[in-house]
Design a protein around this motif. Structure first.
Motif, PDB file in Angstrom:
ATOM      1  N   THR A 181      43.400  51.173  40.912  1.00 14.52           N
ATOM      2  CA  THR A 181      43.360  49.787  41.352  1.00 14.52           C
ATOM      3  C   THR A 181      42.030  49.179  40.940  1.00 14.52           C
ATOM      4  O   THR A 181      40.981  49.781  41.158  1.00 14.52           O
ATOM      5  CB  THR A 181      43.530  49.661  42.880  1.00 14.52           C
ATOM      6  OG1 THR A 181      44.773  50.244  43.265  1.00 14.52           O
ATOM      7  CG2 THR A 181      43.522  48.194  43.302  1.00 14.52           C
ATOM      8  N   VAL A 182      42.075  47.999  40.334  1.00 11.56           N
ATOM      9  CA  VAL A 182      40.870  47.261  39.963  1.00 11.56           C
ATOM     10  C   VAL A 182      40.588  46.246  41.066  1.00 11.56           C
ATOM     11  O   VAL A 182      41.451  45.442  41.418  1.00 11.56           O
ATOM     12  CB  VAL A 182      41.039  46.540  38.612  1.00 11.56           C
ATOM     13  CG1 VAL A 182      39.765  45.787  38.244  1.00 11.56           C
ATOM     14  CG2 VAL A 182      41.411  47.537  37.520  1.00 11.56           C
ATOM     15  N   PHE A 183      39.377  46.296  41.624  1.00 14.34           N
ATOM     16  CA  PHE A 183      38.968  45.384  42.681  1.00 14.34           C
ATOM     17  C   PHE A 183      37.897  44.435  42.160  1.00 14.34           C
ATOM     18  O   PHE A 183      36.951  44.857  41.492  1.00 14.34           O
ATOM     19  CB  PHE A 183      38.404  46.152  43.888  1.00 14.34           C
ATOM     20  CG  PHE A 183      39.423  46.982  44.619  1.00 14.34           C
ATOM     21  CD1 PHE A 183      40.224  46.423  45.605  1.00 14.34           C
ATOM     22  CD2 PHE A 183      39.589  48.320  44.325  1.00 14.34           C
ATOM     23  CE1 PHE A 183      41.165  47.181  46.283  1.00 14.34           C
ATOM     24  CE2 PHE A 183      40.524  49.095  44.988  1.00 14.34           C
ATOM     25  CZ  PHE A 183      41.321  48.518  45.977  1.00 14.34           C
ATOM     26  N   ASP A 184      38.060  43.154  42.459  1.00 17.88           N
ATOM     27  CA  ASP A 184      37.054  42.146  42.137  1.00 17.88           C
ATOM     28  C   ASP A 184      36.177  41.941  43.358  1.00 17.88           C
ATOM     29  O   ASP A 184      36.670  41.900  44.488  1.00 17.88           O
ATOM     30  CB  ASP A 184      37.726  40.830  41.744  1.00 17.88           C
ATOM     31  CG  ASP A 184      36.790  39.894  40.988  1.00 17.88           C
ATOM     32  OD1 ASP A 184      35.589  39.860  41.340  1.00 17.88           O
ATOM     33  OD2 ASP A 184      37.246  39.199  40.073  1.00 17.88           O
ATOM     34  N   GLY A 185      34.875  41.800  43.154  1.00 19.88           N
ATOM     35  CA  GLY A 185      33.949  41.635  44.263  1.00 19.88           C
ATOM     36  C   GLY A 185      33.979  40.261  44.892  1.00 19.88           C
ATOM     37  O   GLY A 185      33.383  40.061  45.962  1.00 19.88           O
ATOM     38  N   GLN A 186      34.628  39.302  44.269  1.00 20.42           N
ATOM     39  CA  GLN A 186      34.716  37.967  44.834  1.00 20.42           C
ATOM     40  C   GLN A 186      36.128  37.426  44.637  1.00 20.42           C
ATOM     41  O   GLN A 186      36.932  38.003  43.910  1.00 20.42           O
ATOM     42  CB  GLN A 186      33.703  37.023  44.193  1.00 20.42           C
ATOM     43  CG  GLN A 186      34.029  36.620  42.761  1.00 20.42           C
ATOM     44  CD  GLN A 186      33.037  35.606  42.217  1.00 20.42           C
ATOM     45  OE1 GLN A 186      31.840  35.742  42.389  1.00 20.42           O
ATOM     46  NE2 GLN A 186      33.553  34.589  41.564  1.00 20.42           N
TER      47      GLN A 186
END
Length: 388
Positions: A181-186
């Motif tokens: 899973t790729v998570f974006d910090g914003q």
């Protein structure tokens, strides 16, 4: 023009030496009352327009970034003149790594791997050569856990921490290395849901964003096909881009584009690690099939290679961008989900391949951003117990 450019850079260099939030805040409060800000708008816009047009590549393009750091007036005009990578094909400001790449061609980058520190560095290629000095874009550090692995992605090559203001996002894998899973910090787009975790609370303690709640927003899900029979051949993968509609690859299609970082400290150009030179060498994870994704999301799949009888290996045409055979090499194209395949499904959106022991090329295009492409490529480095 060169005299103005040198004066800007000298003025800019003096400000960079001053560190800490107080001098930066003072600079921006008093910047608009300086002689630089009082230049006639027509003249200022013409000067900045010529600088932007003349400095089309790195490292000379740092003059454009320097102009944006003079004062607030210069910053607004410069940001208005500089087009997004989709239209210009250029990466200028740090936020460019979160914006979709160009529509008409693959933007060439490369990744350097440091085995001893388990870190990875993404660079923008400055020439057509497979290896050059490059322009540093992003860095990632591998963090092993008992049941999963994290790749922390940062704008700073020397500070890859979740609590840092330069934290961009992360890639998380399951124990088997089959799902990521790729998570974006914003907040990447309207309607994105934040996944709360211990790392999110650590970021909140830093108070990095008073406007947008810091957290981890899932933006992509990757799945590698299990190799139960142990058959030979390349890995098979599928990538669901949650925030990118499938219609974005069609003519006139639109993908979400971030315009600025929410982190307060990233808003001040003097402290950005994006200008540095090349460095030296628990969310709930989806363990099941990708069945809960939004309808209409863009789905990427690896392009099927062809078996070469003479070479006795699986081959893909990387057009000279890959020179070493590896199971990590791949090309991703859009998958025609529930519909007929068109010419847009033949275009390579992301390709990744090996050119040296610890050197890999990464080329991407619209609607994927450099951050998303980098995260997807990092999944290829991870050990896959059940896929090989």
């Amino acid at each position: 023009m060169s005299a103005i450019r040198n004066m800007i850079i000298r003025s800019r260099s003096h400000r960079v030496v001053q560190e800490g939030p107080a001098p930066e805040a003072e600079e921006w409060r008093g910047g608009d009352t300086s002689s630089w800000a009082n230049m006639p708008q027509e003249l200022l816009r013409e000067v900045l327009l010529r600088i932007e047009a003349s400095e089309s590549s790195w490292p000379p393009r740092k003059s454009v970034v320097a102009c944006a750091g003079v004062c607030r007036t210069w910053r607004h005009i410069t940001k208005d003149l500089v087009k997004v990578p989709e239209l210009s094909g250029r990466l200028t400001f740090p936020i460019s790594v979160k914006q979709p790449g160009p529509r008409d061609f693959l933007l060439q980058c490369f990744i350097k791997r440091c085995r001893s520190t388990q870190t990875y560095y993404l660079y923008l290629s400055l020439t057509n050569a497979l290896a050059d000095d490059g322009k540093f874009l992003l860095a990632a550090r591998k963090c092993r856990r008992p049941t999963f692995t994290d790749y922390i992605i940062s704008l700073d090559a020397d500070n890859m921490s979740k609590g840092s203001s330069t934290y961009v996002g992360k890639l998380r894998s399951n124990f088997w290395g089959t799902k990521f899973t790729v998570f974006d910090g914003q907040l990447p787009h309207a309607g994105a849901k934040m996944t709360k975790s211990r790392s999110t609370r650590l970021v909140n303690l830093k108070q990095v964003s008073p406007r947008v709640p810091a957290g981890n927003y899932p933006v992509a899900h990757l799945s590698y096909e299990l190799n139960v029979l142990g058959s030979r051949g390349p890995r098979r993968m599928q990538c669901v881009m949650d925030g990118i509609p499938a219609t974005s690859i069609q003519p006139g299609g639109v993908a979400p584009t971030q315009t600025e970082f929410s982190h307060h400290s990233v808003d001040f150009f003097p402290s950005l690690p994006f200008f540095l030179s090349k460095p030296n060498c628990a969310e709930n994870f989806l363990s099941g099939p990708l069945s809960s994704q939004k309808d209409g999301a863009l789905v990427l799949k690896n392009k099927a290679p062809r078996w070469h009888e003479q070479l006795q290996c699986w081959c893909l045409n990387f057009h000279g961008r890959v020179t070493v055979a590896s199971v990590k090499n791949f090309q991703l194209v859009a998958s025609p989900e529930n519909g007929p395949a068109g010419p847009e499904h033949e275009k390579i959106i992301l390709q990744f391949g090996k050119v040296g022991k610890d050197l890999f090329t990464m080329d991407y295009r619209y609607p994927v951003s450099a951050f998303q492409a980098f995260a997807i490529c990092l999944s290829s480095f991870d050990t896959k117990i059940a896929c090989e």
